[in-house]
Design a protein around this motif. Structure first.
Motif, short mmCIF file in Angstrom:
data_model
loop_
_atom_site.label_atom_id
_atom_site.label_comp_id
_atom_site.label_asym_id
_atom_site.label_seq_id
_atom_site.Cartn_x
_atom_site.Cartn_y
_atom_site.Cartn_z
N UNK A 158 0.84 -1.21 0.00
CA UNK A 158 0.00 0.00 0.00
C UNK A 158 0.86 1.25 0.00
N UNK A 159 1.91 1.26 0.81
CA UNK A 159 2.78 2.45 0.85
C UNK A 159 3.48 2.66 -0.47
N UNK A 160 3.90 1.59 -1.12
CA UNK A 160 4.53 1.73 -2.44
C UNK A 160 3.52 2.30 -3.44
N UNK A 161 2.28 1.84 -3.39
CA UNK A 161 1.25 2.35 -4.28
C UNK A 161 0.97 3.83 -4.02
N UNK A 162 0.91 4.22 -2.74
CA UNK A 162 0.70 5.62 -2.38
C UNK A 162 1.85 6.47 -2.91
N UNK A 163 3.06 6.01 -2.67
CA UNK A 163 4.24 6.75 -3.11
C UNK A 163 4.22 6.95 -4.63
N UNK A 164 3.98 5.90 -5.37
CA UNK A 164 3.96 6.00 -6.83
C UNK A 164 2.82 6.90 -7.31
N UNK A 165 1.68 6.83 -6.65
CA UNK A 165 0.54 7.69 -6.99
C UNK A 165 0.90 9.15 -6.79
N UNK A 166 1.56 9.46 -5.67
CA UNK A 166 1.94 10.85 -5.40
C UNK A 166 3.04 11.34 -6.34
N UNK A 167 3.93 10.47 -6.74
CA UNK A 167 4.95 10.85 -7.73
C UNK A 167 4.24 11.23 -9.04
N UNK A 168 3.26 10.42 -9.44
CA UNK A 168 2.51 10.72 -10.67
C UNK A 168 1.71 12.02 -10.53
N UNK B 24 -8.71 11.43 -1.21
CA UNK B 24 -8.62 11.05 -2.62
C UNK B 24 -7.69 9.84 -2.80
N UNK B 25 -6.58 9.86 -2.08
CA UNK B 25 -5.63 8.75 -2.17
C UNK B 25 -6.31 7.45 -1.74
N UNK B 26 -7.02 7.51 -0.62
CA UNK B 26 -7.73 6.34 -0.13
C UNK B 26 -8.77 5.83 -1.11
N UNK B 27 -9.50 6.76 -1.73
CA UNK B 27 -10.52 6.37 -2.70
C UNK B 27 -9.90 5.69 -3.92
N UNK C 21 -8.54 2.09 0.02
CA UNK C 21 -8.01 1.86 1.36
C UNK C 21 -8.80 2.70 2.36
N UNK C 22 -9.17 2.09 3.50
CA UNK C 22 -9.92 2.82 4.53
C UNK C 22 -9.10 3.98 5.08
N UNK C 23 -9.82 4.99 5.59
CA UNK C 23 -9.19 6.23 6.05
C UNK C 23 -8.16 5.98 7.16
N UNK C 24 -8.49 5.18 8.17
CA UNK C 24 -7.54 4.99 9.26
C UNK C 24 -6.29 4.24 8.80
N UNK C 25 -6.45 3.28 7.90
CA UNK C 25 -5.31 2.56 7.35
C UNK C 25 -4.46 3.51 6.51
N UNK C 26 -5.12 4.36 5.72
CA UNK C 26 -4.39 5.31 4.88
C UNK C 26 -3.62 6.31 5.74
N UNK C 27 -4.22 6.77 6.81
CA UNK C 27 -3.54 7.72 7.70
C UNK C 27 -2.26 7.12 8.27
N UNK C 28 -2.33 5.86 8.66
CA UNK C 28 -1.14 5.18 9.20
C UNK C 28 -0.05 5.09 8.15
N UNK D 296 -9.69 21.97 6.55
CA UNK D 296 -9.87 20.75 7.34
C UNK D 296 -9.27 19.52 6.66
N UNK D 297 -8.70 19.72 5.49
CA UNK D 297 -8.13 18.61 4.73
C UNK D 297 -6.60 18.70 4.74
N UNK D 298 -5.97 17.58 4.39
CA UNK D 298 -4.52 17.53 4.29
C UNK D 298 -4.17 17.03 2.90
N UNK D 299 -3.35 17.81 2.20
CA UNK D 299 -2.89 17.43 0.86
C UNK D 299 -1.48 16.87 0.99
N UNK D 300 -1.24 15.75 0.33
CA UNK D 300 0.07 15.08 0.36
C UNK D 300 0.75 15.20 -0.99
#
Length: 110
Positions: A17-27, A37-40, A44-51, A69-73
């Motif tokens: 999941x972290x590799x997928x998040x990283x690659x998504x943010x690079x793109x 948005x990343x979770x959607x 991935x559920x919000x609490x899992x994504x936050x971790x 109230x939002x956080x952009x990564x």
């Protein structure tokens, strides 16, 4: 970058999941993505994504900005550059011309 920081970054990327998040943010580049948005996108559920985002943030691979109230990564390209520089520090045993194809491939991908 020292060995401990590099190992922390590589450890953070060693989970799917972290590799997928990283690659998504690079793109996503300079626009980044909201945490929801990343979770959607990744299903991935919000609490899992936050971790997972916290682990990547701690590893210096992503950065964040609060927007109301939002956080952009965002992918932390300086952190990524530092990790790549550490990994390639002694590239090709003092024969930098041998590293050319690797560096060209990395540059081409950008």
């Amino acid at each position: 970058m020292d060995m401990k920081i590099a190992l922390n970054a590589l450890s953070a990327l060693s989970q799917q999941t972290r590799m997928e998040v990283f690659r998504l943010l690079v793109r996503a580049g300079d626009e980044g993505m909201l945490s929801g948005e990343i979770g959607e996108v990744l299903g991935v559920r919000q609490n899992t994504m936050s971790t997972n985002l916290a682990i990547l943030l701690n590893a210096g691979l992503v950065r964040n900005e609060r927007q109301g109230r939002s956080v952009r990564y965002f992918a932390d390209f300086e952190g990524i550059r530092s990790l790549l520089a550490f990994l390639l520090e002694d590239c090709c045993g003092g024969q930098p011309e041998r590293c050319g194809p690797l560096l060209d491939e990395i540059a081409f991908a950008c």
